[in-house]
Design a protein around this motif. Sequence first.
Motif, PDB file in Angstrom:
ATOM      1  N   ASN A  20      18.134 -31.379   5.448  1.00  0.00           N
ATOM      2  CA  ASN A  20      17.538 -32.602   5.995  1.00  0.00           C
ATOM      3  C   ASN A  20      16.396 -32.283   6.960  1.00  0.00           C
ATOM      4  O   ASN A  20      16.170 -32.993   7.938  1.00  0.00           O
ATOM      5  CB  ASN A  20      18.595 -33.447   6.704  1.00  0.00           C
ATOM      6  N   ASP A  71      13.703 -35.007   7.918  1.00  0.00           N
ATOM      7  CA  ASP A  71      14.164 -36.036   8.845  1.00  0.00           C
ATOM      8  C   ASP A  71      14.232 -35.503  10.269  1.00  0.00           C
ATOM      9  O   ASP A  71      13.848 -36.191  11.230  1.00  0.00           O
ATOM     10  CB  ASP A  71      15.545 -36.553   8.424  1.00  0.00           C
ATOM     11  N   LYS A  99      22.392 -28.035   7.346  1.00  0.00           N
ATOM     12  CA  LYS A  99      21.718 -29.170   7.973  1.00  0.00           C
ATOM     13  C   LYS A  99      20.757 -28.629   9.027  1.00  0.00           C
ATOM     14  O   LYS A  99      21.124 -27.825   9.873  1.00  0.00           O
ATOM     15  CB  LYS A  99      22.736 -30.112   8.628  1.00  0.00           C
TER      16      LYS A  99
END
Length: 260
Positions: A32, A35, A206
């Motif tokens: 991610n 983001d 992540k």
Amino acid sequence: MKLRSLFVVLLISTTVFFTSCASRESMVYYQNIEDVLAKNNTVDRFETYLQPDDLLMIIVSAQDKEAAEPFNLMNTMLTNLNNPAGMGSAQQQLYLVDNKGNIEFPVLGTINISGLTKKQAIDYLTAEISKYIVRPIVNMRIMNYKITVQGEVNRPGIHTVVSERLTLSDAIALSGDLTVYGKRDNILVIREVEGKRIPYRVDMTKADFMTSPYYYLNQNDIVYVEPNKTKVNSSVVGPNLTVGISALSLLITIISIATR
């Protein structure tokens, strides 16, 4: 022939079951990252904190070189046994931070620097030495900056590094990356803080971990990569699977002979 075909099907099915590929979500890093960087793309300024057992090279210089000499440790001569002339080389003496966080500094005496950042220690020494000489320059470097990486990596071991700005990603890369059996979403980092060992879990799949206080490693940090379920299952099932296949093969052979 039917029995042999059945055996082949069973063997292939069993092998595929125990060697099935891991999902993309459990293998890919920084999933991610777009983001995370959209929310915060600022690189934090990393500070190295000094701690007991650090070996420090501290060199004091000034425009007046003679005035700065008393604030430096004397160089030691190391004899080179491979040199027929017996010539040695000069080596800068180092300061060892003791278990109380102290160093013995020329002229200034005992100084407690444990828990200070390197910049804070330099600023403190500069201020104290300025009481004796004009505009001193203090350079400091940690000479035994190391981290330990264990578990499911290709090259586990202790890594001594020149840089004092080492990330968890750097440590993993120095260790040859994780093996296919390494658990990427639950990496353990053990850090000593004020005499206590603090464990922290990092999910490298992540990108959020890049904003955590454990993205940059401290000297003497321990990184442990756990094995995933595939490795655990294969280590338990592997020997039994071999025995089971052999027994199944023997059973089918006996049945085949008996039904001829």
